[in-house]
Write a protein that holds these residues in place. Structure first.
Motif, PDB file in Angstrom:
ATOM      1  N   ILE A  42      47.248  15.880 -34.819  1.00 53.55           N
ATOM      2  CA  ILE A  42      46.907  16.853 -33.784  1.00 53.55           C
ATOM      3  C   ILE A  42      47.404  16.318 -32.444  1.00 53.55           C
ATOM      4  O   ILE A  42      47.098  15.193 -32.064  1.00 53.55           O
ATOM      5  N   THR A  43      48.173  17.127 -31.723  1.00 53.35           N
ATOM      6  CA  THR A  43      48.712  16.705 -30.431  1.00 53.35           C
ATOM      7  C   THR A  43      47.648  16.852 -29.342  1.00 53.35           C
ATOM      8  O   THR A  43      46.630  17.520 -29.519  1.00 53.35           O
ATOM      9  N   ALA A  44      47.925  16.243 -28.189  1.00 50.35           N
ATOM     10  CA  ALA A  44      46.990  16.312 -27.061  1.00 50.35           C
ATOM     11  C   ALA A  44      46.846  17.747 -26.570  1.00 50.35           C
ATOM     12  O   ALA A  44      45.741  18.196 -26.249  1.00 50.35           O
ATOM     13  N   LEU A  45      47.944  18.484 -26.487  1.00 51.21           N
ATOM     14  CA  LEU A  45      47.877  19.870 -26.038  1.00 51.21           C
ATOM     15  C   LEU A  45      47.076  20.724 -27.012  1.00 51.21           C
ATOM     16  O   LEU A  45      46.278  21.573 -26.586  1.00 51.21           O
ATOM     17  N   GLN A  46      47.260  20.515 -28.295  1.00 49.31           N
ATOM     18  CA  GLN A  46      46.465  21.248 -29.280  1.00 49.31           C
ATOM     19  C   GLN A  46      44.981  20.946 -29.103  1.00 49.31           C
ATOM     20  O   GLN A  46      44.148  21.834 -29.186  1.00 49.31           O
TER      21      GLN A  46
ATOM     22  N   PRO B 293      41.428  27.351 -33.117  1.00 48.61           N
ATOM     23  CA  PRO B 293      41.331  25.929 -33.456  1.00 48.61           C
ATOM     24  C   PRO B 293      42.692  25.238 -33.490  1.00 48.61           C
ATOM     25  O   PRO B 293      43.735  25.886 -33.617  1.00 48.61           O
ATOM     26  N   ALA B 294      42.650  23.926 -33.397  1.00 47.49           N
ATOM     27  CA  ALA B 294      43.852  23.106 -33.560  1.00 47.49           C
ATOM     28  C   ALA B 294      44.102  22.944 -35.051  1.00 47.49           C
ATOM     29  O   ALA B 294      43.186  22.649 -35.814  1.00 47.49           O
ATOM     30  N   ILE B 295      45.342  23.136 -35.465  1.00 51.24           N
ATOM     31  CA  ILE B 295      45.706  23.018 -36.870  1.00 51.24           C
ATOM     32  C   ILE B 295      46.418  21.683 -37.079  1.00 51.24           C
ATOM     33  O   ILE B 295      47.408  21.394 -36.415  1.00 51.24           O
ATOM     34  N   CYS B 296      45.918  20.888 -38.003  1.00 56.08           N
ATOM     35  CA  CYS B 296      46.531  19.599 -38.313  1.00 56.08           C
ATOM     36  C   CYS B 296      47.916  19.827 -38.911  1.00 56.08           C
ATOM     37  O   CYS B 296      48.098  20.682 -39.779  1.00 56.08           O
ATOM     38  N   LYS B 297      48.894  19.047 -38.463  1.00 60.05           N
ATOM     39  CA  LYS B 297      50.265  19.191 -38.965  1.00 60.05           C
ATOM     40  C   LYS B 297      50.414  18.629 -40.372  1.00 60.05           C
ATOM     41  O   LYS B 297      51.368  18.942 -41.058  1.00 60.05           O
TER      42      LYS B 297
ATOM     43  N   MET C  41      48.943  11.603 -30.102  1.00 59.44           N
ATOM     44  CA  MET C  41      48.444  12.231 -31.308  1.00 59.44           C
ATOM     45  C   MET C  41      47.003  11.770 -31.549  1.00 59.44           C
ATOM     46  O   MET C  41      46.627  10.658 -31.206  1.00 59.44           O
ATOM     47  N   TYR C  42      46.249  12.656 -32.162  1.00 61.73           N
ATOM     48  CA  TYR C  42      44.828  12.398 -32.414  1.00 61.73           C
ATOM     49  C   TYR C  42      44.512  12.598 -33.888  1.00 61.73           C
ATOM     50  O   TYR C  42      45.194  13.347 -34.594  1.00 61.73           O
TER      51      TYR C  42
ATOM     52  N   LEU D  89      42.606  15.098 -13.812  1.00 64.66           N
ATOM     53  CA  LEU D  89      43.138  14.346 -14.948  1.00 64.66           C
ATOM     54  C   LEU D  89      42.116  13.349 -15.485  1.00 64.66           C
ATOM     55  O   LEU D  89      41.993  13.175 -16.701  1.00 64.66           O
ATOM     56  N   LEU D  90      41.379  12.710 -14.601  1.00 62.46           N
ATOM     57  CA  LEU D  90      40.333  11.784 -15.023  1.00 62.46           C
ATOM     58  C   LEU D  90      39.245  12.507 -15.806  1.00 62.46           C
ATOM     59  O   LEU D  90      38.799  12.035 -16.857  1.00 62.46           O
ATOM     60  N   ALA D  91      38.817  13.655 -15.318  1.00 65.77           N
ATOM     61  CA  ALA D  91      37.752  14.417 -15.994  1.00 65.77           C
ATOM     62  C   ALA D  91      38.199  14.887 -17.371  1.00 65.77           C
ATOM     63  O   ALA D  91      37.436  14.805 -18.339  1.00 65.77           O
ATOM     64  N   ILE D  92      39.440  15.362 -17.471  1.00 64.80           N
ATOM     65  CA  ILE D  92      39.952  15.809 -18.769  1.00 64.80           C
ATOM     66  C   ILE D  92      40.053  14.640 -19.733  1.00 64.80           C
ATOM     67  O   ILE D  92      39.662  14.734 -20.897  1.00 64.80           O
ATOM     68  N   ASP D  93      40.574  13.519 -19.258  1.00 66.56           N
ATOM     69  CA  ASP D  93      40.723  12.354 -20.125  1.00 66.56           C
ATOM     70  C   ASP D  93      39.367  11.814 -20.569  1.00 66.56           C
ATOM     71  O   ASP D  93      39.163  11.499 -21.729  1.00 66.56           O
ATOM     72  N   LYS D  94      38.430  11.727 -19.655  1.00 64.91           N
ATOM     73  CA  LYS D  94      37.126  11.139 -19.968  1.00 64.91           C
ATOM     74  C   LYS D  94      36.290  12.017 -20.894  1.00 64.91           C
ATOM     75  O   LYS D  94      35.620  11.513 -21.794  1.00 64.91           O
ATOM     76  N   HIS D  95      36.317  13.321 -20.689  1.00 65.85           N
ATOM     77  CA  HIS D  95      35.402  14.188 -21.433  1.00 65.85           C
ATOM     78  C   HIS D  95      36.050  14.966 -22.576  1.00 65.85           C
ATOM     79  O   HIS D  95      35.365  15.306 -23.537  1.00 65.85           O
ATOM     80  N   MET D  96      37.327  15.278 -22.500  1.00 67.23           N
ATOM     81  CA  MET D  96      37.917  16.119 -23.532  1.00 67.23           C
ATOM     82  C   MET D  96      38.810  15.345 -24.500  1.00 67.23           C
ATOM     83  O   MET D  96      38.732  15.544 -25.704  1.00 67.23           O
ATOM     84  N   LEU D  97      39.653  14.476 -23.989  1.00 64.92           N
ATOM     85  CA  LEU D  97      40.576  13.773 -24.876  1.00 64.92           C
ATOM     86  C   LEU D  97      39.893  12.686 -25.686  1.00 64.92           C
ATOM     87  O   LEU D  97      40.362  12.332 -26.769  1.00 64.92           O
ATOM     88  N   THR D  98      38.803  12.140 -25.193  1.00 66.74           N
ATOM     89  CA  THR D  98      38.086  11.109 -25.946  1.00 66.74           C
ATOM     90  C   THR D  98      37.021  11.711 -26.869  1.00 66.74           C
ATOM     91  O   THR D  98      36.445  10.988 -27.692  1.00 66.74           O
TER      92      THR D  98
END
Length: 92
Positions: free
Chosen positions: A12-16, A25-29, A1-2, A77-86
């Motif tokens: 907000i979940t990781a997939l959202q 857009p991602a909608i906050c729960k 969760m973010y 997976l590294l690229a997604i984690d480094k640039h999008m999830l953070t």
């Protein structure tokens, strides 16, 4: 969760977060407000993944072994984690 940029709670979940763009857009729960990632983060992730993939292709050709191409999946997976999830979410 973010964290949501509005209520600062984990809503907000990781997939959202990965699927959030300005037109979807991602909608906050918790507070039900929309937020999104800036497009530059996805472009950076794509560029990083493409560069790492070419490195693995070069190593596979040099060594003559296609087993090195398996490295493209962890590179994605590294690229997604480094640039999008953070990356921080932006408000609309």
């Amino acid at each position: 969760m973010y964290n949501c940029p509005y209520c600062n709670q984990l809503g907000i979940t990781a997939l959202q977060k990965l699927r959030s763009v300005f037109f979807n857009p991602a909608i906050c729960k918790l507070c039900h407000r929309p937020s999104h990632l800036h497009l530059k983060h996805a472009i950076q992730a794509l560029f990083t993944w493409a560069m790492l993939t070419w490195v693995f292709i070069g190593v596979a050709l040099y060594e003559g072994m296609t087993v090195y191409l398996i490295g493209t999946v962890p590179a994605l997976l590294l690229a997604i984690d480094k640039h999008m999830l953070t990356a921080p979410l932006q408000t609309l």
